[in-house]
Scaffold this motif. Structure first.
Motif, PDB file in Angstrom:
ATOM      1  N   PRO A   1       0.856  -1.198   0.000  1.00 61.31           N
ATOM      2  CA  PRO A   1       0.000   0.000   0.000  1.00 61.31           C
ATOM      3  C   PRO A   1       0.886   1.240   0.000  1.00 61.31           C
ATOM      4  O   PRO A   1       1.857   1.320   0.760  1.00 61.31           O
TER       5      PRO A   1
ATOM      6  N   PHE B   1      -7.642   2.276  -0.354  1.00 60.39           N
ATOM      7  CA  PHE B   1      -8.106   2.115   1.025  1.00 60.39           C
ATOM      8  C   PHE B   1      -8.137   3.464   1.722  1.00 60.39           C
ATOM      9  O   PHE B   1      -7.162   4.228   1.660  1.00 60.39           O
TER      10      PHE B   1
ATOM     11  N   MET C   1      -5.041   3.780  16.978  1.00 59.22           N
ATOM     12  CA  MET C   1      -4.856   2.810  15.921  1.00 59.22           C
ATOM     13  C   MET C   1      -5.451   3.349  14.626  1.00 59.22           C
ATOM     14  O   MET C   1      -6.330   4.215  14.638  1.00 59.22           O
ATOM     15  N   LEU C   2      -4.930   2.810  13.535  1.00 58.68           N
ATOM     16  CA  LEU C   2      -5.421   3.182  12.216  1.00 58.68           C
ATOM     17  C   LEU C   2      -6.403   2.095  11.789  1.00 58.68           C
ATOM     18  O   LEU C   2      -6.033   0.917  11.705  1.00 58.68           O
TER      19      LEU C   2
ATOM     20  N   PHE D   1      -8.858   0.711   8.860  1.00 50.63           N
ATOM     21  CA  PHE D   1      -8.992   0.815   7.415  1.00 50.63           C
ATOM     22  C   PHE D   1     -10.406   0.476   6.963  1.00 50.63           C
ATOM     23  O   PHE D   1     -11.095  -0.365   7.566  1.00 50.63           O
ATOM     24  N   GLY D   2     -10.805   1.105   5.870  1.00 51.70           N
ATOM     25  CA  GLY D   2     -12.024   0.696   5.186  1.00 51.70           C
ATOM     26  C   GLY D   2     -11.773  -0.586   4.414  1.00 51.70           C
ATOM     27  O   GLY D   2     -10.637  -1.058   4.320  1.00 51.70           O
TER      28      GLY D   2
ATOM     29  N   TYR E   1       4.303  -0.700  13.016  1.00 52.90           N
ATOM     30  CA  TYR E   1       2.952  -1.244  13.072  1.00 52.90           C
ATOM     31  C   TYR E   1       2.909  -2.532  12.263  1.00 52.90           C
ATOM     32  O   TYR E   1       3.542  -2.627  11.210  1.00 52.90           O
TER      33      TYR E   1
ATOM     34  N   TYR F   1       0.201  -5.304  10.377  1.00 48.67           N
ATOM     35  CA  TYR F   1      -1.161  -5.500   9.878  1.00 48.67           C
ATOM     36  C   TYR F   1      -1.249  -6.863   9.211  1.00 48.67           C
ATOM     37  O   TYR F   1      -0.275  -7.371   8.661  1.00 48.67           O
TER      38      TYR F   1
ATOM     39  N   GLN G   1      -3.365  -8.794   6.165  1.00 49.16           N
ATOM     40  CA  GLN G   1      -4.239  -8.594   5.014  1.00 49.16           C
ATOM     41  C   GLN G   1      -4.532  -9.956   4.407  1.00 49.16           C
ATOM     42  O   GLN G   1      -3.727 -10.514   3.667  1.00 49.16           O
TER      43      GLN G   1
ATOM     44  N   LEU H   1      -7.043  -4.312   5.470  1.00 51.16           N
ATOM     45  CA  LEU H   1      -5.955  -4.418   6.430  1.00 51.16           C
ATOM     46  C   LEU H   1      -6.503  -4.405   7.851  1.00 51.16           C
ATOM     47  O   LEU H   1      -7.256  -3.502   8.217  1.00 51.16           O
TER      48      LEU H   1
ATOM     49  N   PHE I   1      -5.473  -4.213  11.824  1.00 42.86           N
ATOM     50  CA  PHE I   1      -4.401  -3.819  12.719  1.00 42.86           C
ATOM     51  C   PHE I   1      -4.081  -4.930  13.718  1.00 42.86           C
ATOM     52  O   PHE I   1      -4.973  -5.476  14.362  1.00 42.86           O
TER      53      PHE I   1
ATOM     54  N   LEU J   1      -1.172 -11.927   3.930  1.00 42.96           N
ATOM     55  CA  LEU J   1      -0.019 -11.053   3.737  1.00 42.96           C
ATOM     56  C   LEU J   1       0.148 -10.245   5.029  1.00 42.96           C
ATOM     57  O   LEU J   1      -0.804  -9.608   5.480  1.00 42.96           O
TER      58      LEU J   1
ATOM     59  N   LEU K   1       1.852  -7.207   6.736  1.00 39.29           N
ATOM     60  CA  LEU K   1       2.477  -5.948   6.364  1.00 39.29           C
ATOM     61  C   LEU K   1       2.990  -5.219   7.587  1.00 39.29           C
ATOM     62  O   LEU K   1       2.331  -5.180   8.633  1.00 39.29           O
TER      63      LEU K   1
END
Lengths: 111, 116
Positions: free
Chosen positions: A44, A89, A98-99, A101-102, B33, B35, B37, B43, B45, B88, B90
Motif C-alpha cells: 500500500p 483504502f 490505531m489506524l 482501514f475501510g 505497526y 497488519y 491482510q 488491512l 491492525f 499477507l 504488512l
C-alpha cells in the motif's frame, strides 16, 4: 471502537472521467485520515492524507475532502488514467491509537 | 533513503508450527505497526510498537505477539499456526506520533504466509 465503511467496493470508469470514493467513520475523535493505493502484489502506498483541522487538500489530480460534522471523507481522482487502476483504502486514526482501514475500493479505469 | 524492509518475502508453514517475521523501519522512524491482510480483504491492525514498548494491539488472540529492538526493528511471532492465518503480513513505520495526530505510515512489501 472505530468503524470505517468504504463505498463503492468496485468502481469502473472510462479513461479521462472522474472517480469518487467515499468513507464514513464512527469515532468523532478521529483526527487523521490517510488514503492508500495498492496495486496488485505491491505494498500500500500513501497517496494523500488530511487532518481534522483541514476541510480539503489537493495534490495534482487527487483531492480529499473531509466533513467532520457528518463524519465522512472522500477521495476524488480527476482525469483518470489506466495506471490509476488499483485498490484504494481509506483509513482513520482515532483516540484509541490505531489506524482503522475501510474495506477497499477496486478502481478499474478502462482505456 | 531505504524504505521499510520485511523478511522473508514468502513463507510456507503447516498447522501448529510457529513463525517469526521481521521488519526494519525507515531510518529515523521509531514506531512500527503490523497488519494482517487476508486475500481479497482489507488491512486489520495487529500491533503497534514505539520506543521498544507495545503501545496498542488489535483484536487478535495472544498467540500473535512481537517485540521491538533498540534499533527500532521489530519481529512478529505467531504461535500454533492455523489455516486462517494465511495472509499477507504488512509492516509499516512512522516517525514519533504527535499528541494531536498520527504521522503518516509507510508500508513494506509484506511477508506472504501460507499455512498448509
Amino acid at each position: 471502537g472505530e468503524n470505517v465503511e468504504q463505498h463503492p467496493s468496485t468502481l469502473s470508469v472510462q479513461e479521462g472521467d472522474s472517480a469518487v470514493i467515499k468513507c464514513t467513520y464512527s469515532d468523532s475523535a478521529s483526527n487523521y485520515f490517510p488514503w492508500y493505493k495498492q496495486e496488485l502484489g505491491k505494498r500500500p502506498q500513501l497517496i494523500i492524507d488530511i487532518r481534522s483541522n483541514v476541510g480539503e487538500k489537493k495534490d495534482q489530480r487527487i483531492a480529499v475532502t473531509l466533513n467532520k460534522t457528518a463524519k465522512h471523507f472522500s477521495l476524488h481522482i480527476t482525469e483518470t488514467q489506466p495506471e490509476d487502476s488499483a485498490v484504494y483504502f481509506c483509513a482513520a486514526w482515532n483516540a484509541g491509537n490505531m489506524l482503522t482501514f475501510g474495506g477497499g475500493t477496486r478502481l478499474m479505469v478502462k482505456p | 533513503e531505504a524504505g521499510v524492509t520485511q523478511s522473508p518475502t514468502h513463507l510456507i508453514k503447516t498447522r501448529g508450527q510457529q513463525v517469526t517475521l521481521r521488519c526494519s523501519p525507515i531510518s529515523g522512524h521509531t514506531s512500527v505497526y503490523w497488519y494482517q491482510q487476508a486475500l481479497g480483504l482489507g488491512l486489520q491492525f495487529l500491533l503497534w510498537y514505539d520506543e521498544g514498548e507495545e503501545r496498542n494491539r488489535g483484536n487478535f488472540p495472544p498467540r500473535f505477539s512481537g517485540r521491538q529492538f533498540p534499533n527500532y526493528s521489530s519481529e512478529l511471532n505467531v504461535n500454533a499456526l492455523e489455516l486462517e492465518d494465511s495472509a499477507l503480513y504488512l509492516c509499516a513505520s512512522s516517525s514519533i506520533p504527535g499528541s494531536f495526530s498520527n504521522q503518516p505510515q509507510h508500508f513494506g512489501d509484506g511477508t506472504r504466509l501460507s499455512i498448509l
